[in-house]
Design an enzyme around this catalytic site. Structure first.
Site, short mmCIF file in Angstrom:
data_model
loop_
_atom_site.label_atom_id
_atom_site.label_comp_id
_atom_site.label_asym_id
_atom_site.label_seq_id
_atom_site.Cartn_x
_atom_site.Cartn_y
_atom_site.Cartn_z
CB CYS A 137 -6.26 -25.98 6.38
SG CYS A 137 -6.84 -26.06 8.09
N GLY B 96 0.95 3.82 2.23
CA GLY B 96 1.18 4.48 3.52
C GLY B 96 0.14 5.53 3.81
N GLY B 97 -0.67 5.87 2.81
CA GLY B 97 -1.67 6.93 2.98
C GLY B 97 -2.68 6.62 4.07
CG ASP C 212 -6.23 -5.76 1.33
OD1 ASP C 212 -6.85 -5.00 0.56
OD2 ASP C 212 -5.89 -5.42 2.48
CG ASP D 294 -0.25 0.10 2.51
OD1 ASP D 294 1.00 0.16 2.52
OD2 ASP D 294 -0.93 0.12 3.55
CG HIS E 209 -9.52 -23.22 9.60
ND1 HIS E 209 -9.91 -24.29 8.82
CD2 HIS E 209 -10.60 -22.41 9.69
CE1 HIS E 209 -11.17 -24.14 8.48
NE2 HIS E 209 -11.62 -23.00 9.00
CB CYS F 260 -9.24 -29.04 9.10
SG CYS F 260 -10.04 -27.56 9.77
CD GLN G 18 -10.08 7.02 -1.83
OE1 GLN G 18 -11.18 7.00 -1.27
NE2 GLN G 18 -9.06 6.24 -1.43
N GLY H 195 -11.37 3.61 -0.03
CA GLY H 195 -12.37 4.34 0.73
C GLY H 195 -13.66 3.58 0.98
CB CYS I 70 -11.24 -27.53 6.21
SG CYS I 70 -9.79 -26.50 6.01
#
Lengths: 390, 390
Positions: A312, A94-95, A272, A92, A354, A315, A195, A222, A310
């Site tokens: 993973c 840093g804003g 994300d 990102d 998990h 699990c 934005q 935003g 699952c």
């Protein structure tokens, strides 16, 4: 470099299936990107991330600038070598972080002045500085420095006029970022960020001007900044599919599993969120059948894994065979409940694996459904299964 | 079951090389056993323990009795299934933990009365109860319930008379443990524990009477309980090699890498200690070249791994190739320093792997030296390398 191949589009929604190729390799989209703020996805080893199919992770420019600092980053040739992650990284600008400092920072046309939360040093973060730091980090995707327009400030909901001023500042900063990124001859890819707050007309203006600047990819910023869910869904329905079809689209900081599937339907390629990792540490578990609180006393004697479907490591253990398929190598809810109660590190280590696996696997299922032309059916099944209850 | 095959003895010391076969498999001795108090070796996954060559781990009877409790343990058929560890487990008797409760407990001939630190329940731990709990845990090695004779109590150093009374109580409890273990038809192995404080004559009496009871293995207890180092070394030099040569010998709660190598020379086959895991979490790292404090600012920009000769996951990554051998996949001191400074979980996760690997690998090197008839040369090399400095 950045190449984006659109492999397939869903006829019944804005969903798309693509391959994004970056300097550190390819990324199959739609994708979820685990957040690695300080050069580590909290509580998980890089090898575990690879095993669970993570293709790209995030780093936070502001945090890494503060600690370990640019001298250390430079000596490692960037973030990849420092944290031993070989696949793509997005950073990102840093804003958002300097904006979050509140009273500690002052925003001007030039950039943001603030006092370092680590040592009190007076610092200035500008579009140019953000580009310079991200060049040192050598992230595959660099985000433009922007002002994240708040939904409200101490209860005052941002007006259209305020949102316009903020959006226009971000546009001017986008130009400066592009110029500096070019001047630095950064071989990676710079994304512009739309934005405009909760105002569709401002979103459209922001989008139009950014498209004119011809970035290799676009983000919607935003959102997920404290607004009511229906406001977020309104912007999510407006903006992503209006972005250029030939370029990747990233919805920043979103969200729940339901938000991700809805975002895909609205044309988003990249997501994300700290939710899977943060919730894991707080004992809130995502499963195919809904969410589960491991602290709940009803799990005390339950031999089942967190999610019976699952595969993973938490699990299914080293076998990779789910409970439903007869695997009995996984860690039980009873054991994870016990670890949580005793404050043992292994608890968040396993629940983090998990939850991240759940998010990454969900996106794999989304991609499989798109590949098979079954996205509408997938959405219905996903919704029904999540509503069933654990 | 327990079978102990003495493979080789060192002509210049009391050191021995053996194979211990237990219900959950074989253990090559001399061995270090990682401590898994609450059913987890703190900060490390069972699969990582297997990868670094752990052959047997500890569990703490007292802690597991308190949490998760015997109903949960019984439903899993013991500790192995609960914590997903398939190799041998040794459990202590709970004696040391109730003794550590201080004012909260009252010792009598019958056993120890105390209030549960978890819920305040008034409880009684006796030799019989300890055997019953350890039978439920189904540990491969069960330790007798004993009284750990203190070195001092609030500054008062234990007298010979006090140490004798304590040692004799432990002997009477040893008989009751043996009777109950037999009555329960526990298919595992029960070890007797030599006590006697810092008095060789009492140690000899304790040892003689325990040998008469014919346990399949013996431990030396009541060392590493706050006594000066030379006192510990004196008892370590006295007791282990006097135990029956055909049976395994376990020195409880010891110690530093130097203590382990000295213990082997004195005829010890088995060790356990929280030092590698606890120190890892505090940032104190064991290396071939001495100890290292990762918090020290001099590591801030150091690209080397913790130990340049080490092949653990922290030092060599997934490659398994040490820095000295050209491997560059490991995590640097700079990165681990950064993780420590930021309070990131990955820091203790990686340092725990390293420290445990160091201890386990040290014992592998000890076994290799014994196999090769080179133990004396190994001791000298070990000492010189540790003194070199990191």
């Amino acid at each position: 470099m950045l190449a984006f191949d659109l492999l397939k589009t869903d006829p019944d929604s804005h969903a798309r299936r693509g391959t994004l190729t970056l300097n550190h390799g390819p990324v199959q989209t739609p994708i979820f990107m685990p957040v690695g703020t300080y050069g580590t996805v909290k509580g998980v080893m890089p090898r575990s991330l690879e095993e669970m199919g993570a293709q790209i992770i995030l780093g936070n420019t502001f945090h890494l600038w503060m600690r370990p600092g640019l001298d250390v980053m430079q000596s490692f040739g960037g973030l990849h070598g420092f944290e031993q992650w070989k696949k793509p990284i997005l950073t990102d600008s840093g804003g958002f972080q300097v904006w979050s400092l509140g009273a500690m920072r002052k925003i001007s046309e030039e950039g943001v002045r603030f006092a370092s939360p680590v040592n009190g040093d007076k610092l200035l973060l500008t579009p140019e500085v953000s580009m310079q730091i991200q060049a040192i980090l050598n992230s595959d995707i660099v985000m433009q420095f922007d002002e994240c327009t708040p939904y409200d400030t101490n209860g005052h909901i941002t007006t259209e006029d305020e949102a316009r001023k903020s959006m226009e500042l971000s546009l001017r900063w986008a130009k400066r970022c592009q110029a500096e990124f070019t001047r630095l001859e950064n071989p990676n890819a710079l994304f512009g960020i739309v934005q405009g707050g909760m105002f569709e007309n401002l979103r459209q203006e922001s989008l139009d001007q950014l498209v004119e600047m011809d970035f290799p990819g676009y983000a919607v910023g935003g959102v997920s900044v404290g607004e009511p869910k229906d406001e977020m869904l309104r912007i999510m329905a407006h903006t992503p599919h209006r972005l250029p079809a030939a370029k990747p689209r990233y919805l920043m900081g979103v969200g729940t599993p339901e938000d991700l599937v809805e975002g895909v339907a609205q044309g988003v390629d990249m997501f994300d969120c700290v939710m899977p990792t943060r919730n894991a540490r707080n004992g809130t578990i995502f499963t195919r059948w809904g969410d589960l609180k491991i602290r709940n006393a009803r799990h005390k004697t339950d031999h089942q894994p967190l999610d019976t479907s699952c595969t993973c490591h938490a699990c299914a253990g080293t076998s990779g065979v789910s409970w439903e398929q007869g695997g009995r190598e996984g860690f039980s809810r009873a054991y994870l409940h016990h670890l949580d109660r005793c404050g043992e590190m292994l608890g968040p280590m396993l629940t983090t694996i998990h939850n991240l696996h759940y998010y990454l696997n969900l996106m794999q299922e989304v991609r499989d459904a798109l590949d098979a032309g079954q996205f509408t059916a997938f959405r219905a099944k996903f919704k029904a299964e999540r509503a069933r209850g654990v």
